[in-house]
Design a protein around this motif. Sequence first.
Motif, PDB file in Angstrom:
ATOM      1  N   ASN A 204      -3.221  12.118   9.435  1.00  0.00           N
ATOM      2  CA  ASN A 204      -2.024  11.290   9.582  1.00  0.00           C
ATOM      3  C   ASN A 204      -1.261  11.721  10.835  1.00  0.00           C
ATOM      4  OD1 ASN A 204       0.119   9.503   8.904  1.00  0.00           O
ATOM      5  ND2 ASN A 204      -0.433   9.749   6.749  1.00  0.00           N
ATOM      6  N   VAL A 205      -0.176  11.003  11.142  1.00  0.00           N
ATOM      7  CA  VAL A 205       0.653  11.367  12.293  1.00  0.00           C
ATOM      8  C   VAL A 205       2.022  11.796  11.799  1.00  0.00           C
ATOM      9  CG1 VAL A 205      -0.361   9.967  14.136  1.00  0.00           C
ATOM     10  CG2 VAL A 205       1.202   8.909  12.530  1.00  0.00           C
TER      11      VAL A 205
ATOM     12  N   ILE B 245     -12.453   5.910   7.104  1.00  0.00           N
ATOM     13  CA  ILE B 245     -11.571   4.769   7.375  1.00  0.00           C
ATOM     14  C   ILE B 245     -10.287   5.383   7.899  1.00  0.00           C
ATOM     15  CG2 ILE B 245     -10.230   2.898   6.344  1.00  0.00           C
ATOM     16  CD1 ILE B 245     -12.345   2.618   4.190  1.00  0.00           C
ATOM     17  N   ASP B 246      -9.788   4.913   9.039  1.00  0.00           N
ATOM     18  CA  ASP B 246      -8.532   5.476   9.538  1.00  0.00           C
ATOM     19  C   ASP B 246      -7.463   5.253   8.466  1.00  0.00           C
ATOM     20  OD1 ASP B 246     -10.248   5.426  11.768  1.00  0.00           O
ATOM     21  OD2 ASP B 246      -8.565   5.251  13.137  1.00  0.00           O
ATOM     22  N   THR B 247      -6.715   6.316   8.175  1.00  0.00           N
ATOM     23  CA  THR B 247      -5.750   6.300   7.070  1.00  0.00           C
ATOM     24  C   THR B 247      -4.840   5.069   7.145  1.00  0.00           C
ATOM     25  OG1 THR B 247      -5.808   8.692   7.255  1.00  0.00           O
ATOM     26  CG2 THR B 247      -4.061   7.764   5.886  1.00  0.00           C
ATOM     27  N   HIS B 248      -4.837   4.291   6.067  1.00  0.00           N
ATOM     28  CA  HIS B 248      -4.048   3.049   6.079  1.00  0.00           C
ATOM     29  C   HIS B 248      -2.569   3.321   6.317  1.00  0.00           C
ATOM     30  CE1 HIS B 248      -6.978   0.259   3.675  1.00  0.00           C
ATOM     31  NE2 HIS B 248      -7.624   1.027   4.528  1.00  0.00           N
ATOM     32  N   SER B 249      -2.043   4.375   5.644  1.00  0.00           N
ATOM     33  CA  SER B 249      -0.594   4.615   5.739  1.00  0.00           C
ATOM     34  C   SER B 249      -0.209   5.149   7.118  1.00  0.00           C
ATOM     35  CB  SER B 249      -0.154   5.614   4.664  1.00  0.00           C
ATOM     36  OG  SER B 249      -0.796   6.856   4.895  1.00  0.00           O
ATOM     37  N   ALA B 250      -1.194   5.602   7.898  1.00  0.00           N
ATOM     38  CA  ALA B 250      -0.871   6.178   9.209  1.00  0.00           C
ATOM     39  C   ALA B 250      -0.796   5.112  10.301  1.00  0.00           C
ATOM     40  CB  ALA B 250      -1.916   7.220   9.594  1.00  0.00           C
ATOM     41  N   PHE B 251      -1.677   4.117  10.209  1.00  0.00           N
ATOM     42  CA  PHE B 251      -1.778   3.154  11.304  1.00  0.00           C
ATOM     43  C   PHE B 251      -1.812   1.719  10.780  1.00  0.00           C
ATOM     44  CE2 PHE B 251      -4.127   6.979  12.751  1.00  0.00           C
ATOM     45  CZ  PHE B 251      -3.283   7.345  13.778  1.00  0.00           C
ATOM     46  N   GLU B 252      -1.285   0.821  11.612  1.00  0.00           N
ATOM     47  CA  GLU B 252      -1.285  -0.611  11.300  1.00  0.00           C
ATOM     48  C   GLU B 252      -2.706  -1.193  11.369  1.00  0.00           C
ATOM     49  OE1 GLU B 252       1.241  -2.774  10.648  1.00  0.00           O
ATOM     50  OE2 GLU B 252       3.018  -1.568  11.023  1.00  0.00           O
ATOM     51  N   GLY B 253      -2.743  -2.515  11.335  1.00  0.00           N
ATOM     52  CA  GLY B 253      -4.006  -3.201  11.098  1.00  0.00           C
ATOM     53  C   GLY B 253      -4.920  -3.441  12.270  1.00  0.00           C
ATOM     54  N   LEU B 254      -4.625  -2.868  13.438  1.00  0.00           N
ATOM     55  CA  LEU B 254      -5.528  -3.069  14.572  1.00  0.00           C
ATOM     56  C   LEU B 254      -5.870  -1.718  15.185  1.00  0.00           C
ATOM     57  CD1 LEU B 254      -6.938  -4.885  16.706  1.00  0.00           C
ATOM     58  CD2 LEU B 254      -4.818  -4.770  18.013  1.00  0.00           C
ATOM     59  N   ILE B 255      -7.158  -1.476  15.351  1.00  0.00           N
ATOM     60  CA  ILE B 255      -7.614  -0.242  15.983  1.00  0.00           C
ATOM     61  C   ILE B 255      -8.565  -0.620  17.108  1.00  0.00           C
ATOM     62  CG2 ILE B 255      -8.965   1.876  15.587  1.00  0.00           C
ATOM     63  CD1 ILE B 255      -7.728   1.844  12.759  1.00  0.00           C
TER      64      ILE B 255
ATOM     65  N   TYR C  38      -9.812  -2.151   7.398  1.00  0.00           N
ATOM     66  CA  TYR C  38      -9.295  -1.624   6.134  1.00  0.00           C
ATOM     67  C   TYR C  38     -10.367  -1.246   5.112  1.00  0.00           C
ATOM     68  CZ  TYR C  38      -4.528  -3.023   7.367  1.00  0.00           C
ATOM     69  OH  TYR C  38      -3.301  -3.143   7.967  1.00  0.00           O
ATOM     70  N   ALA C  39     -11.528  -1.902   5.168  1.00  0.00           N
ATOM     71  CA  ALA C  39     -12.468  -1.751   4.051  1.00  0.00           C
ATOM     72  C   ALA C  39     -13.819  -1.144   4.440  1.00  0.00           C
ATOM     73  CB  ALA C  39     -12.689  -3.115   3.398  1.00  0.00           C
ATOM     74  N   TRP C  40     -14.103  -1.044   5.723  1.00  0.00           N
ATOM     75  CA  TRP C  40     -15.399  -0.497   6.143  1.00  0.00           C
ATOM     76  C   TRP C  40     -15.194   0.891   6.749  1.00  0.00           C
ATOM     77  CZ3 TRP C  40     -20.344  -3.080   6.255  1.00  0.00           C
ATOM     78  CH2 TRP C  40     -20.305  -4.378   5.730  1.00  0.00           C
ATOM     79  N   HIS C  41     -15.992   1.838   6.313  1.00  0.00           N
ATOM     80  CA  HIS C  41     -16.028   3.134   6.980  1.00  0.00           C
ATOM     81  C   HIS C  41     -16.721   2.952   8.329  1.00  0.00           C
ATOM     82  CE1 HIS C  41     -15.235   4.689   2.970  1.00  0.00           C
ATOM     83  NE2 HIS C  41     -15.076   5.889   3.471  1.00  0.00           N
ATOM     84  N   HIS C  42     -16.266   3.671   9.341  1.00  0.00           N
ATOM     85  CA  HIS C  42     -17.023   3.690  10.596  1.00  0.00           C
ATOM     86  C   HIS C  42     -17.493   5.110  10.854  1.00  0.00           C
ATOM     87  CE1 HIS C  42     -12.703   3.792  11.673  1.00  0.00           C
ATOM     88  NE2 HIS C  42     -13.026   4.601  12.661  1.00  0.00           N
ATOM     89  N   TYR C  43     -18.591   5.193  11.577  1.00  0.00           N
ATOM     90  CA  TYR C  43     -19.333   6.442  11.639  1.00  0.00           C
ATOM     91  C   TYR C  43     -20.154   6.472  12.922  1.00  0.00           C
ATOM     92  CZ  TYR C  43     -23.536   9.204  10.234  1.00  0.00           C
ATOM     93  OH  TYR C  43     -24.588  10.068  10.168  1.00  0.00           O
ATOM     94  N   ILE C  44     -20.117   7.607  13.623  1.00  0.00           N
ATOM     95  CA  ILE C  44     -20.987   7.774  14.798  1.00  0.00           C
ATOM     96  C   ILE C  44     -22.030   8.823  14.430  1.00  0.00           C
ATOM     97  CG2 ILE C  44     -21.114   8.412  17.241  1.00  0.00           C
ATOM     98  CD1 ILE C  44     -18.154   7.596  17.489  1.00  0.00           C
TER      99      ILE C  44
END
Length: 342
Positions: free
Chosen positions: A166-167, A219-229, A292-298
């Motif tokens: 989080n930030v 998934i980037d923490t929902h409460s930390a960031f808004e809906g666009l990454i 919001y719903a998909w994990h991303h992974y490298i």
Amino acid sequence: MGVPRFRRAKAGDGELSPNLYVANCGPAVGLSFEAIKSAFESFGNVRGVFAADESGVRVIVSFVEENCAEAAFKALNGRPCPLLGGRSLHIRYSVHQPPTSQVNNSVPVSLEASELDIPGLYLLHDFVSTKEEEELLAAVDNRPWKGLSKRRVQHYGYEFCYDTRNVDTRQCLGELPSFVSSIVGRILSFPDLNDSASLVLDQLTVNEYPRGVGLSPHIDTHSAFEGLICSLSLAGPCIMEFRRYSEGAMLPDATSSTDMKVENPDNCSSVIRRAVYLPPRSMLLLSGEARYAWHHYIPHHKIDMVNDSAIKRGSRRVSFTFRKVRVGPCRCEFPQYCDSQR
Ligand SMILES: O=C(O)CCC(=O)C(=O)O
Ligand SMILES: [Fe+2]
């Protein structure tokens, strides 16, 4: 050789294993690998302690002997451990995954985000020119990097804390630097993003990945960031995999029994996996369901298989991830992945 990989024990593996997966324990809660090793050594020789993932709160304790792991399991599972600050540990058996079973674990890789059929996912090729790429890299290389265990980072706008994912909104580091102004402006002019409230991008994380280093599924923490990454890839390519878990309960910091599935998709029947190739100078936009719903992974690969071609990662990949810090709780339509709606 790298760090050994482990997967959850399942029927057929035999009842015991010398390896324990231990949750609620790790550097992020102030417990060093040495402290964990010495606590578990009261049950027998410990071969090593390894991070189970990037969370900092889940580790693998690998004993030499199975019966020592069993003794530790019986004594410590679900109980406060006095040698580890009284923390209650959640323990399961874990199985070493030999390198041979790690191959062919890949999904077909698309060159276009539209082929992935993930709502809200966009990939814009040649978002910056090679000259702009050089200038952006020179700008960050002139500034101090902060070393993480496998990669280096820089934060602008707000510091991102890896232990809480989080930030700290009370600690603003200032405006985003002028060398990214034109990039931010270009993102805002992308027509498919209709949620203008989310378009005041005020946080930038620059990641530098050495060759072969990736990023754990999250998934980037929902409460930390808004809906666009928005993530701009520079210097070298990689592939990014997306995973949708149908059962939910896959919060980034979850310590539930499902969390190992993230690291071990072979064990998980309820995951959909898609992958896209991210060339240098491309911009990836995650919004809506994709964010919001998909994990991303490298994946941690030195060579990525893209269709039938083996594509070598560059000596480094540098990404610029732009986000907007959220004020107030997230009210997304995906409560199963949302830490604000737990
Ligand atoms: O390197 C990237 O493109 C992605 C970075 C990322 O997912 C993150 O910082 O949360
Ligand atoms: Fe992310």
